[in-house]
Every structure is written in C-alpha cells, then in structure tokens.
Design a protein around this motif. Structure first.
Motif, short mmCIF file in Angstrom:
data_model
loop_
_atom_site.label_atom_id
_atom_site.label_comp_id
_atom_site.label_asym_id
_atom_site.label_seq_id
_atom_site.Cartn_x
_atom_site.Cartn_y
_atom_site.Cartn_z
N TYR A 1 0.75 -1.13 0.07
CA TYR A 1 0.08 0.09 0.09
C TYR A 1 0.72 1.29 -0.11
CZ TYR A 1 -3.69 3.12 1.37
OH TYR A 1 -4.55 4.34 1.23
N ASN A 2 1.95 1.33 0.87
CA ASN A 2 2.63 2.31 0.97
C ASN A 2 3.60 2.60 -0.31
OD1 ASN A 2 2.11 3.91 3.20
ND2 ASN A 2 3.31 2.42 4.33
N PHE B 1 11.01 8.75 0.81
CA PHE B 1 9.87 7.79 0.57
C PHE B 1 8.71 8.16 1.31
CE2 PHE B 1 7.42 3.85 1.78
CZ PHE B 1 7.24 3.31 0.49
N PHE B 2 7.60 8.34 0.70
CA PHE B 2 6.18 8.96 1.34
C PHE B 2 5.53 7.56 1.59
CE2 PHE B 2 7.50 12.16 -1.67
CZ PHE B 2 7.75 13.19 -0.83
N ALA B 3 4.98 7.54 2.88
CA ALA B 3 4.20 6.51 3.53
C ALA B 3 3.46 7.06 4.45
CB ALA B 3 5.20 5.53 4.07
N LEU C 1 2.26 9.81 -5.39
CA LEU C 1 2.44 10.87 -5.15
C LEU C 1 3.73 11.55 -5.94
CD1 LEU C 1 1.79 13.36 -3.22
CD2 LEU C 1 3.17 12.45 -1.43
N LYS C 2 4.72 10.90 -5.83
CA LYS C 2 5.93 11.35 -6.96
C LYS C 2 5.41 11.52 -8.39
CE LYS C 2 9.55 9.28 -3.84
NZ LYS C 2 10.41 8.30 -3.79
N LEU D 1 5.27 -2.69 -9.39
CA LEU D 1 4.37 -1.76 -9.70
C LEU D 1 4.70 -0.91 -10.84
CD1 LEU D 1 2.07 -0.36 -8.11
CD2 LEU D 1 3.59 1.01 -6.85
N LYS D 2 3.60 -0.81 -11.55
CA LYS D 2 3.89 -0.13 -12.95
C LYS D 2 2.92 0.98 -13.02
CE LYS D 2 5.93 -3.56 -16.00
NZ LYS D 2 5.84 -4.17 -17.14
N THR D 3 3.41 2.19 -13.73
CA THR D 3 2.60 3.27 -13.88
C THR D 3 2.49 3.43 -15.41
OG1 THR D 3 3.58 4.41 -12.06
CG2 THR D 3 2.69 5.84 -13.70
#
Length: 354
Positions: A112-113, A139-141, A120-121, A287-289
C-alpha cells in the motif's frame, strides 16, 4: 510487557493448525531470503510487530473479537472436513475472515505504501515547484497504512458478495505450507487471456483467493461465473493431486513476505524445492505506471490520468480441480484497463456508493 503490545497480523490460533507434532506452541520456519530453516520456533514471536495496528488498541481488539468467533468455526471445519452450509452465518464468518487476512499483513502495508509513494511522486513531477526535488532520497508513506487499506476493503465488501468459497482436501503425501502472508491471489482466466494489466483486484473478473488452513485442507474463494470447482452442491471433499499441492505451495511462497511455516513433516529439502520453484517468478510482480494523454479542461488547465497497477504472478497455473465455465470460454474481453466481474461498474453512474 504491556498488554496487547505484540499484535499478530497472522493469528496464533491459525498458525497452530501447522504446529510440529506433539505441540501446539512450536512451528517449523523457513526464512525466504536466506533459506535458513529453523526446526522449532515459538508461535508467540511469529507474524507480529509491536503495536502494528496502533497503540490505541481499537483495531487490535476488533480483530481479536473476529478471531475468537472464526477460530471456533475453522476448528469445526478442520475436524469435520466440511464447510458450513452455503451462505450461512458461519460461512460468512469464514468469507469475511479470508478477506480481512488478505489486507491486514505487513506485506500488504508495504505494498500500500509503495503505491502511495509512486502515486504522489508521479503527481509531483508535473509541478514546476518540484523540478529539483530529489525523489530517490525520499519515501512517502502512511504510518497507519493498514488502517487505510482495511477501510478501502470494508467499503468494498459488497463487490465481493458474488465470490464463492469451497474446501479443497489434500490426501497426497505432500503437505501444504503457509506463511506470514498466507493468502494467495491469482487469476487463471486473465492469465490464459494474456491480459496485460492487474489480475487480482477486488473486482477483477476471474479472481481466485487461496488460503491453506491445515496441512491437508485449503479454502478457495473464486468467481463462480468463470470457474467450476466440484459440482454445484459440492462444497467440500474436493480433492487436490500432488501437482496441485506443489503449485499451491509455490503460490504461498511467492506471496510470503519473509517467512514460510509448516509442520515438521515438510522436510528441509522440500522447502528448498518450493523456494527453487518460486524464485524464478519473484521478479514478475512489479508496480507499474501508465500515463494517458492530457485532456484540456480550459485554456490554462489540463487533466492528466495516471494509472498505477501491479503486474501479476503468471506461473502458468494448472489445477486439476478447476474448469472454466461456458460463460468464461465465450467471454470477450472488454478492452478496458481493468476487467471487472460485474460489467455495470464500468459505468461511473452504476458504481456502488458506500
């Protein structure tokens, strides 16, 4: 030690179903990364962290109440080797517990994080004020990632009401193992169709959820429009063969966060074989964007849609007890970036509100 400090994300009552012979306190452990095997470890220290669900203890006590009820139901399932009556109260205790187990672990919090950080990035990169931001150094969590993940799950439970549960039985010489993240999700239907995006979202068509509850028993939750498992009235005594056990143990290993567990009937060599079979697929899940073309809103503003999705494990899973329905065989993929069990949810006007 303060009461409730050790908060288990895999319940002790569940791990007891896999304890070594002659004990309800010790279990065999295999550390996934190092492959170190420990013949007997105390359950007390397994799959837990200090105040994992928070120091206010509200969520910990909530889980405790659910576990007390579910432990009684699962003990009866293991003793009788049969499920409660379909859609009975006890049946839905199992249904709820399986879904909660899938979203309450350290592995799920980390995933999840990771999604939060990437999302966010991705947004920040569109803003000029972050042009010189050192993204790799941050690292945003969320500290309460599990709480937020569970909140999404609980609001989404109505979407899962169509999923069916059945009980698989292992009468082979090989035992089922479990882990610190014991729920495995898969999708044979979308794998066969070579669907390139997410396979195992809550609303995914063809979703399968596997949960070993004893060395010789496994629960499977599945999309009944896509798969046939046993006959319509057969909810228990559905047999696995040795190849099924091997493949399902491989899935358990892939979904494990750090540790695998078993009785002492699983040899060290068998653990090595399981890890050897799963390691070659470990890199598949990423995880892909995906970024879509900007859409003008007015003269100064554009809307940019970014999709984050996790690529699935695809191990060419073949299970002797699973057959595709005629609906699945004739089904044409929608062409959307998510293949949904209920096609009504593709239209925003028809999406459920909670």
């Amino acid at each position: 030690m303060p009461e409730y400090k050790k908060q288990h994300y895999v319940p002790k009552f569940y791990l007891r179903f896999f304890t070594v012979e002659g004990s309800n306190k010790y279990i065999k452990l295999c550390i996934k990364e190092s492959r170190q095997i420990i013949q007997k470890v105390d359950l007390e220290g397994q799959a837990q962290e200090s105040y994992f669900y928070g120091k206010d203890l509200e969520r910990e006590k909530w889980f405790g109440n659910i576990e007390d009820k579910t432990a009684d139901v699962l003990n009866r399932v293991i003793q009788s080797r049969s499920l409660p009556k379909n859609k009975s109260v006890d049946y839905y205790w199992i249904w709820t517990f399986m879904l909660l187990q899938a979203y309450r672990t350290r592995a799920n919090a980390d995933e999840y994080n990771e999604m939060v950080d990437v999302s966010l990035k991705t947004v920040m990169r569109f803003e000029q004020q972050f042009a010189n931001f050192e993204f790799d150094k941050h690292f945003f969590a969320y500290d309460d990632a599990i709480e937020k993940s569970l909140s999404i799950l609980l609001k989404s439970l109505p979407i899962m009401m169509d999923m069916q549960i059945k009980l698989l039985e292992n009468r082979t010489s090989k035992e089922l193992i479990t882990s610190d993240n014991p729920i495995s999700k898969y999708n044979q239907f979308l794998e066969f169709r070579k669907f390139p995006y997410s396979h195992t979202g809550i609303a995914s068509k063809g979703l399968q959820v596997f949960y070993p509850i004893a060395p010789d028993l496994m629960l499977v939750m599945y999309d009944p429009k896509v798969y046939k498992i046993g006959n319509k009235k057969q909810f228990s005594n559905i047999l696995m063969n040795e190849e099924d056990v091997k493949n399902l143990n491989r899935l358990t290993s892939l979904h494990a966060n750090k540790t695998l567990y078993s009785t002492d009937n699983v040899s060290d060599f068998q653990f090595e074989q399981i890890l050897e079979g799963s390691n070659k697929f470990e890199a598949q899940r990423k995880l892909k964007t995906r970024q879509f073309n900007p859409v003008p809103i007015d003269g100064n503003t554009e809307s940019i849609v970014v999709q984050n999705y996790r690529t699935p494990y695809m191990i060419k899973l073949n299970l002797s007890f699973v057959k595709q329905t005629q609906h699945a065989k004739s089904y044409q993929l929608s062409g959307y970036y998510a293949e949904l069990r209920d096609e009504r949810y593709r239209n925003p006007e028809n999406r459920p509100t909670f």
